[in-house]
Design an enzyme around this catalytic site. Sequence first.
Site, short mmCIF file in Angstrom:
data_model
loop_
_atom_site.label_atom_id
_atom_site.label_comp_id
_atom_site.label_asym_id
_atom_site.label_seq_id
_atom_site.Cartn_x
_atom_site.Cartn_y
_atom_site.Cartn_z
N LYS A 190 -19.17 -10.24 -0.07
CA LYS A 190 -20.35 -10.95 -0.58
C LYS A 190 -21.12 -11.49 0.63
O LYS A 190 -20.90 -12.61 1.07
CB LYS A 190 -19.97 -12.09 -1.51
CG LYS A 190 -21.18 -12.81 -2.10
CD LYS A 190 -20.76 -14.02 -2.90
CE LYS A 190 -21.99 -14.75 -3.45
NZ LYS A 190 -22.86 -15.31 -2.40
N ASP A 204 -15.05 -10.84 15.73
CA ASP A 204 -16.00 -10.21 16.66
C ASP A 204 -15.90 -10.80 18.07
O ASP A 204 -16.12 -10.09 19.05
CB ASP A 204 -17.43 -10.36 16.13
CG ASP A 204 -17.75 -9.36 15.03
OD1 ASP A 204 -16.87 -8.54 14.70
OD2 ASP A 204 -18.88 -9.37 14.51
N SER A 247 -17.92 -14.55 1.04
CA SER A 247 -19.08 -15.32 1.49
C SER A 247 -18.80 -16.11 2.78
O SER A 247 -18.61 -15.52 3.83
CB SER A 247 -19.52 -16.25 0.35
OG SER A 247 -20.71 -16.91 0.64
#
Length: 375
Positions: A308, A294, A283
């Site tokens: 999740k 990224d 999460s």
Amino acid sequence: MKKVLTLFLFCFLFQQVNSAENDIYKKIDLFGEVLEKINKEYVDEINQSESMDSAINGLLQSLDPYSAYMSPEIFNEMQTETSGEFGGLGIEVSMESGVVKVISPIDDTPASRAGIKAGDYIVKINDVQVQGKSLSEAVDLMRGPVGSGIELTIRRRGERKALIFNVVREIIQIQSVKADILEKSIGYLRLTSFNENSGKQIEREIKKLEKNKDVKSYILDLRNNPGGLLSQAIRISDFFLDNGEIVSTKSRKPSENRKWFAKKGDLTNGKILIVLINYGSASASEIVAGALKDHKRAILLGENSYGKGSVQSIIPLKNDGAIRLTVAKYYLPSGKSISEVGVSPDIEIDEENDDFRIKTETDNQLEYAIKLLKG
């Protein structure tokens, strides 16, 4: 001719809507009939109120593993949990294939000390089979007086036989941030959850470490961090970024889609950063790890994360209970979804043995990260 066609389409759509509504009412009548038959004919006398709770929970859990019904008692306990202190074993769990799955054991809790791991399946609690029970019912079975013992029967990938763990319940006090200096020059930050105080705590620790001129690089340890508050994940990601998107959410309604961006100001002044993740990173942990990966701000090391990638909203009900309902999904700056995929490390290093414990002599992942930073 156009008016006739429009009228025909309107009538056709009205019939479809009307038919769908009739089907729903028939199903409601059918449910009432089934409940009545159970009440009259079932071999044992049942508690109709508990049966209705199970039916509501069954409906929600048929949507995904994270949507669930919370009775007033469970809702009250959950509110205590997010404030940083609660009673129990110290594990974050979900329901999968009818059994309880461990998302992550929390550091320095009875569960982590006993050796319970992310990905373990709890099949029996004391002498009670978990199969067929709801997640709320299973969690209730695991709760009990502080100091009382509980026996968990666990199935683990790669193990032929079931494992038995005897755990003593404690009051779980979550200290979500731990900091240290490793090898005199590496700032180590361990984040175990994302509760309402996590952002303040980690900001304070980074500022302390930055005052030490010997600190040349950082390790952010998100292993076995089951997540928590989205707001804290965004804030903590921003501590290491100068700009760019952190995360976006997509909902059923396009008008409710949102994006969050970093503000200028990297608290670590761009120092080299390694982020440690494993299967217990879920999460909010995946948001932080994914955003930093990224933007090429950090090297991710360890194992693939849990996967999740959905947003649950707690919606209060009139009976003082609530439902936890999935209302959106997370997307990383790259546009990739986290759901059921997780975040992959740049350098994959698996735990070496069963005695593995985070930040001990058995922690080969941390040892590899230190060697990497030392060149």
